[in-house]
Scaffold this active site. Structure first.
Site, PDB file in Angstrom:
ATOM      1  N   ARG A 109      -9.561   6.926   4.735  1.00 37.92           N
ATOM      2  CA  ARG A 109      -9.004   5.789   4.003  1.00 37.92           C
ATOM      3  C   ARG A 109      -8.782   6.153   2.537  1.00 37.92           C
ATOM      4  NH1 ARG A 109     -13.414   1.596   5.563  1.00 37.92           N
ATOM      5  NH2 ARG A 109     -12.237   0.079   4.355  1.00 37.92           N
ATOM      6  N   ARG A 119       0.811  -1.207   0.000  1.00 35.53           N
ATOM      7  CA  ARG A 119       0.000   0.000   0.000  1.00 35.53           C
ATOM      8  C   ARG A 119       0.848   1.262   0.000  1.00 35.53           C
ATOM      9  NH1 ARG A 119      -4.716  -2.353   2.357  1.00 35.53           N
ATOM     10  NH2 ARG A 119      -6.508  -1.073   2.707  1.00 35.53           N
ATOM     11  N   ARG A 147     -21.574  -2.922   3.416  1.00 37.28           N
ATOM     12  CA  ARG A 147     -20.775  -4.156   3.498  1.00 37.28           C
ATOM     13  C   ARG A 147     -20.991  -4.892   4.816  1.00 37.28           C
ATOM     14  NH1 ARG A 147     -14.492  -4.175   2.055  1.00 37.28           N
ATOM     15  NH2 ARG A 147     -14.269  -2.600   3.688  1.00 37.28           N
TER      16      ARG A 147
HETATM   17  P1  ADP Z   1     -10.153  -2.357   2.366  1.00 34.01           P
HETATM   18  O1  ADP Z   1     -10.221  -3.774   1.842  1.00 34.01           O
HETATM   19  O2  ADP Z   1     -11.489  -1.835   2.748  1.00 34.01           O
HETATM   20  O3  ADP Z   1      -9.369  -1.476   1.465  1.00 34.01           O
HETATM   21  P2  ADP Z   1      -8.342  -3.448   4.305  1.00 34.01           P
HETATM   22  O4  ADP Z   1      -9.107  -4.489   5.003  1.00 34.01           O
HETATM   23  O5  ADP Z   1      -7.382  -3.878   3.246  1.00 34.01           O
HETATM   24  O6  ADP Z   1      -9.351  -2.382   3.737  1.00 34.01           O
HETATM   25  O7  ADP Z   1      -7.514  -2.583   5.356  1.00 34.01           O
HETATM   26  C1  ADP Z   1      -8.104  -2.088   6.541  1.00 34.01           C
HETATM   27  C2  ADP Z   1      -7.070  -1.275   7.308  1.00 34.01           C
HETATM   28  O8  ADP Z   1      -5.947  -2.106   7.653  1.00 34.01           O
HETATM   29  C3  ADP Z   1      -6.471  -0.117   6.543  1.00 34.01           C
HETATM   30  O9  ADP Z   1      -7.269   1.057   6.634  1.00 34.01           O
HETATM   31  C4  ADP Z   1      -5.113   0.054   7.253  1.00 34.01           C
HETATM   32  O10 ADP Z   1      -5.256   0.726   8.504  1.00 34.01           O
HETATM   33  C5  ADP Z   1      -4.727  -1.375   7.558  1.00 34.01           C
HETATM   34  N1  ADP Z   1      -3.897  -1.974   6.481  1.00 34.01           N
HETATM   35  C6  ADP Z   1      -4.232  -3.054   5.713  1.00 34.01           C
HETATM   36  N2  ADP Z   1      -3.242  -3.352   4.842  1.00 34.01           N
HETATM   37  C7  ADP Z   1      -2.260  -2.433   5.060  1.00 34.01           C
HETATM   38  C8  ADP Z   1      -0.974  -2.192   4.473  1.00 34.01           C
HETATM   39  N3  ADP Z   1      -0.501  -2.955   3.469  1.00 34.01           N
HETATM   40  N4  ADP Z   1      -0.246  -1.161   4.963  1.00 34.01           N
HETATM   41  C9  ADP Z   1      -0.688  -0.387   5.971  1.00 34.01           C
HETATM   42  N5  ADP Z   1      -1.885  -0.552   6.553  1.00 34.01           N
HETATM   43  C10 ADP Z   1      -2.671  -1.562   6.116  1.00 34.01           C
HETATM   44  P1  ADP Z   2     -12.507  -4.320  -0.979  1.00 36.25           P
HETATM   45  O1  ADP Z   2     -11.979  -5.677  -0.552  1.00 36.25           O
HETATM   46  O2  ADP Z   2     -11.826  -3.824  -2.215  1.00 36.25           O
HETATM   47  O3  ADP Z   2     -12.484  -3.309   0.132  1.00 36.25           O
HETATM   48  P2  ADP Z   2     -15.095  -5.689  -1.135  1.00 36.25           P
HETATM   49  O4  ADP Z   2     -14.822  -6.814  -2.070  1.00 36.25           O
HETATM   50  O5  ADP Z   2     -15.179  -6.027   0.303  1.00 36.25           O
HETATM   51  O6  ADP Z   2     -14.051  -4.495  -1.380  1.00 36.25           O
HETATM   52  O7  ADP Z   2     -16.453  -4.980  -1.627  1.00 36.25           O
HETATM   53  C1  ADP Z   2     -17.017  -3.907  -0.888  1.00 36.25           C
HETATM   54  C2  ADP Z   2     -18.539  -4.069  -0.832  1.00 36.25           C
HETATM   55  O8  ADP Z   2     -19.110  -3.905  -2.139  1.00 36.25           O
HETATM   56  C3  ADP Z   2     -18.999  -5.439  -0.357  1.00 36.25           C
HETATM   57  O9  ADP Z   2     -20.168  -5.268   0.421  1.00 36.25           O
HETATM   58  C4  ADP Z   2     -19.288  -6.209  -1.649  1.00 36.25           C
HETATM   59  O10 ADP Z   2     -20.318  -7.168  -1.453  1.00 36.25           O
HETATM   60  C5  ADP Z   2     -19.727  -5.106  -2.596  1.00 36.25           C
HETATM   61  N1  ADP Z   2     -19.260  -5.312  -3.973  1.00 36.25           N
HETATM   62  C6  ADP Z   2     -18.100  -5.893  -4.372  1.00 36.25           C
HETATM   63  N2  ADP Z   2     -17.981  -5.872  -5.715  1.00 36.25           N
HETATM   64  C7  ADP Z   2     -19.095  -5.243  -6.185  1.00 36.25           C
HETATM   65  C8  ADP Z   2     -19.558  -4.899  -7.495  1.00 36.25           C
HETATM   66  N3  ADP Z   2     -18.844  -5.202  -8.592  1.00 36.25           N
HETATM   67  N4  ADP Z   2     -20.750  -4.250  -7.596  1.00 36.25           N
HETATM   68  C9  ADP Z   2     -21.454  -3.936  -6.490  1.00 36.25           C
HETATM   69  N5  ADP Z   2     -21.082  -4.240  -5.224  1.00 36.25           N
HETATM   70  C10 ADP Z   2     -19.899  -4.877  -5.071  1.00 36.25           C
END
Ligand code: ADP
Ligand code: ADP
Ligand code: ADP
Length: 213
Positions: free
Chosen positions: A171, A88, A127
């Site tokens: 974020r 990231r 979500r």
């Molecule tokens: P999303 O899928 O919604 O983008 P993540 O679950 O990947 O979020 O990450 C949630 C939180 O965990 C981030 O907002 C950050 O605080 C932390 N995090 C996850 N991966 C990393 C990374 N590679 N470097 C720094 N912080 C991270």
């Molecule tokens: P990320 O891991 O990148 O943070 P998620 O896969 O968790 O994102 O998706 C975020 C939310 O959007 C979840 O509630 C998921 O069910 C929904 N979602 C994921 N892909 C799609 C899509 N192509 N269209 C609409 N909703 C989606």
């Protein structure tokens, strides 16, 4: 295959991961899931990570590089992996390169989940996740068969503490400032494929399958 998924929070990385995992790769490493498990278990790592996560900021590079380094050593990760949410920052990407170089391997593909910011609030606030498996649902787009319960296990779903409109702002700021440069880093290496992440889940899957094969 060694694949990285990059994209803003809510772009669909976690939704597409199981599909790629089953078709091409042996292990799925999501730093967010690993960090949340550490927070829930109140491990020393979790205690250090919690504050930044609650605020929507990135956890320090040293902490996440440490967990990835550890996780990549697992036997099931030797033939390939999907990195979801890592690297990231450019510093993390450089560290990852070093680790892979030592093993004589490299990244094959970086999938860039491109989507407009305006679509993400609805995705994030709708979500629901099944913590132990990482399965993800959406109240409108991917509703579970029974509201609030996981389709497979029947266990309760939760909403992540950081999945609020307010924390999403931080974020997204972190994403644009710190993570978008990671995409450029890999563009220079010629391994980036863009995915139209605003499309419905099945269409995104088709695109992902095309770019991966
Ligand atoms: P999303 O899928 O919604 O983008 P993540 O679950 O990947 O979020 O990450 C949630 C939180 O965990 C981030 O907002 C950050 O605080 C932390 N995090 C996850 N991966 C990393 C990374 N590679 N470097 C720094 N912080 C991270
Ligand atoms: P990320 O891991 O990148 O943070 P998620 O896969 O968790 O994102 O998706 C975020 C939310 O959007 C979840 O509630 C998921 O069910 C929904 N979602 C994921 N892909 C799609 C899509 N192509 N269209 C609409 N909703 C989606
Ligand atoms: P707090 O310490 O603020 O009471 P928790 O430690 O219970 O919060 O959990 C922090 C956040 O992580 C909550 O949003 C919770 O829903 C989520 N969470 C807890 N355990 C897990 C897990 N194993 N995987 C994913 N998310 C989890």
């Amino acid at each position: 295959k060694r694949v990285i998924l990059v994209g803003p929070p809510g772009s669909g990385k976690g939704t597409q991961s199981p599909i790629i995992k089953d078709e091409y790769c042996l292990c799925h490493l999501a730093t967010g899931d690993m960090l949340r498990a550490a927070v829930a278990a109140k491990t020393p790592l979790g205690i250090k990570a919690k504050e930044a996560m609650d605020k929507g900021q990135l956890v320090s590079d040293d902490l996440v590089v440490g967990i990835i380094d550890e996780a990549m050593k697992k036997p099931s990760c030797q033939k390939g992996f999907i990195l979801d949410g890592f690297p990231r920052t450019v510093a993390q990407a450089e560290k990852l390169d070093e680790m892979l170089q030592k093993q004589g391997t490299k990244i094959d593909k970086v999938l860039n989940f491109a989507i407009d910011d305006s679509l993400l609030e609805e995705r994030i606030t709708g979500r629901w996740v099944h913590p132990s498996s990482g399965r993800t649902y959406h109240t409108k787009y991917e509703p579970p068969k029974v509201p609030g319960l996981d389709d497979v296990t029947g266990e309760p779903l939760i909403q992540r503490k950081d999945d609020t409109a307010e924390v999403l702002k931080s974020r997204l700021q972190a994403f644009h400032r710190q993570t978008e440069p990671v995409v450029d880093y890999y563009v220079k290496k010629g391994v980036v494929a863009n995915v139209h992440a605003e499309k419905p889940p099945k269409e995104v899957t088709t695109e992902v399958q095309k770019t991966c094969s």
